[in-house]
Design an enzyme around this catalytic site. Structure first.
Site, PDB file in Angstrom:
ATOM      1  N   HIS A  87       7.947 -74.000  67.406  1.00 51.91           N
ATOM      2  CA  HIS A  87       7.398 -73.083  68.415  1.00 51.91           C
ATOM      3  C   HIS A  87       7.724 -73.594  69.827  1.00 51.91           C
ATOM      4  CE1 HIS A  87       4.001 -72.189  65.327  1.00 51.91           C
ATOM      5  NE2 HIS A  87       4.767 -71.119  65.363  1.00 51.91           N
ATOM      6  N   ARG A  92      13.760 -68.708  61.835  1.00 51.19           N
ATOM      7  CA  ARG A  92      14.127 -69.989  61.210  1.00 51.19           C
ATOM      8  C   ARG A  92      15.213 -69.808  60.172  1.00 51.19           C
ATOM      9  NH1 ARG A  92       8.053 -71.281  59.712  1.00 51.19           N
ATOM     10  NH2 ARG A  92       8.376 -69.118  59.183  1.00 51.19           N
ATOM     11  N   SER A 148       3.574 -73.775  60.476  1.00 52.76           N
ATOM     12  CA  SER A 148       2.183 -74.186  60.719  1.00 52.76           C
ATOM     13  C   SER A 148       1.462 -74.449  59.399  1.00 52.76           C
ATOM     14  CB  SER A 148       1.441 -73.094  61.492  1.00 52.76           C
ATOM     15  OG  SER A 148       2.024 -72.906  62.750  1.00 52.76           O
ATOM     16  N   LYS A 150      -7.702 -62.118  59.837  1.00 49.65           N
ATOM     17  CA  LYS A 150      -6.825 -63.053  59.136  1.00 49.65           C
ATOM     18  C   LYS A 150      -7.661 -64.173  58.506  1.00 49.65           C
ATOM     19  CE  LYS A 150      -2.217 -64.813  59.655  1.00 49.65           C
ATOM     20  NZ  LYS A 150      -1.170 -65.315  60.501  1.00 49.65           N
TER      21      LYS A 150
HETATM   22  O1  PNS Z   1       2.737 -66.598  64.056  1.00 44.64           O
HETATM   23  P1  PNS Z   1       2.643 -65.354  63.209  1.00 44.64           P
HETATM   24  O2  PNS Z   1       1.372 -65.327  62.421  1.00 44.64           O
HETATM   25  O3  PNS Z   1       3.862 -65.169  62.359  1.00 44.64           O
HETATM   26  O4  PNS Z   1       2.621 -64.148  64.254  1.00 44.64           O
HETATM   27  C1  PNS Z   1       2.514 -62.843  63.797  1.00 44.64           C
HETATM   28  C2  PNS Z   1       2.254 -61.867  64.960  1.00 44.64           C
HETATM   29  C3  PNS Z   1       1.047 -62.275  65.749  1.00 44.64           C
HETATM   30  C4  PNS Z   1       3.451 -61.833  65.866  1.00 44.64           C
HETATM   31  C5  PNS Z   1       2.037 -60.481  64.292  1.00 44.64           C
HETATM   32  O5  PNS Z   1       1.097 -60.598  63.270  1.00 44.64           O
HETATM   33  C6  PNS Z   1       1.568 -59.416  65.265  1.00 44.64           C
HETATM   34  O6  PNS Z   1       2.310 -58.975  66.109  1.00 44.64           O
HETATM   35  N1  PNS Z   1       0.270 -59.010  65.132  1.00 44.64           N
HETATM   36  C7  PNS Z   1      -0.350 -58.012  65.976  1.00 44.64           C
HETATM   37  C8  PNS Z   1      -0.600 -56.705  65.206  1.00 44.64           C
HETATM   38  C9  PNS Z   1       0.639 -55.840  65.224  1.00 44.64           C
HETATM   39  O7  PNS Z   1       1.095 -55.430  66.274  1.00 44.64           O
HETATM   40  N2  PNS Z   1       1.241 -55.588  64.037  1.00 44.64           N
HETATM   41  C10 PNS Z   1       2.512 -54.888  63.950  1.00 44.64           C
HETATM   42  C11 PNS Z   1       2.420 -53.494  63.495  1.00 44.64           C
HETATM   43  S1  PNS Z   1       1.655 -53.303  61.912  1.00 44.64           S
END
Ligand code: PNS
Length: 189
Positions: free
Chosen positions: A47, A121, A159, A71
């Site tokens: 990150h 990645r 993570s 979550k």
């Molecule tokens: O670090 P992560 O958990 O892979 O990040 C995921 C993240 C936060 C980028 C993703 O879950 C997200 O954008 N969540 C917000 C909700 C949203 O907009 N979802 C997309 C449409 S369903």
């Protein structure tokens, strides 16, 4: 033969004359505000690498922590994750950290970000990210999703794995920044 077709100018082309001073003719203005969203539970070196590189590419970068109570139980509170990010980005003048909930596409609109940054990645990340990029573009066509390839040396770091290793007392000091390490040590001591 002279090409009579008018040259297409970049969208941000200023078009003023040199006499106009700092905004001389030919100057291209492109202030790009990018948002790098994630859970960051916790932030690891992969990150941090994406943050640093994105901050070099974009004029301003908001690193946004998802505050998502639906979550599964996170290890770090949003406040702790923000503190880690604050520490890690302290020397990056164009980076700010923030939290968000709800849809990323809406949040990007609220903070007037024109770009979403995601780290990639491996190919395995790509399918999920491609779907997200399409969804986000449908929700907010003003925001483009861009990808930064995670440095090879961090391509296996996540993570989830960092938490698992730390939980069993393994040394994760080469996988996470000191700001994360000290908090992991506190959690699992
Ligand atoms: O670090 P992560 O958990 O892979 O990040 C995921 C993240 C936060 C980028 C993703 O879950 C997200 O954008 N969540 C917000 C909700 C949203 O907009 N979802 C997309 C449409 S369903």
């Amino acid at each position: 033969m002279v090409n009579a077709r008018p040259r297409r100018l970049p969208r941000n082309f200023c078009g003023r004359s040199a006499a106009d001073g700092p905004h001389a003719r030919g100057t291209i203005h492109s202030m790009i505000h990018a948002v790098y969203p994630g859970s960051f539970d916790p932030l690891h070196n992969g990150h941090a690498d994406v943050v640093r590189r994105a901050a070099r590419v974009y004029d301003t970068l908001t690193v946004a922590v998802l505050d998502n109570p639906t979550k599964r139980e996170p290890l770090f509170t949003v406040q702790e994750r923000l503190e880690i990010l604050e520490e890690v980005t302290r020397d990056m003048a164009n980076v700010r950290v923030d939290r968000f909930d709800g849809l990323l596409a809406n949040y990007a609109g609220v903070i007037q970000a024109n770009v979403i940054v995601k780290g990639l990645r491996a190919i395995s990340d790509f399918e999920y990210e491609l779907q997200m990029a399409h969804l986000n573009r449908n929700l907010n066509p003003d925001v483009e999703t861009t990808f930064i390839m995670t440095a090879t040396r961090w391509s296996y770091v996540s993570s989830t794995r960092v938490k698992e290793l730390a939980q069993y007392g393994a040394d994760v000091s080469r996988l996470v920044p000191p700001a994360t390490l000290k908090r992991l040590e506190t959690k699992f001591k």
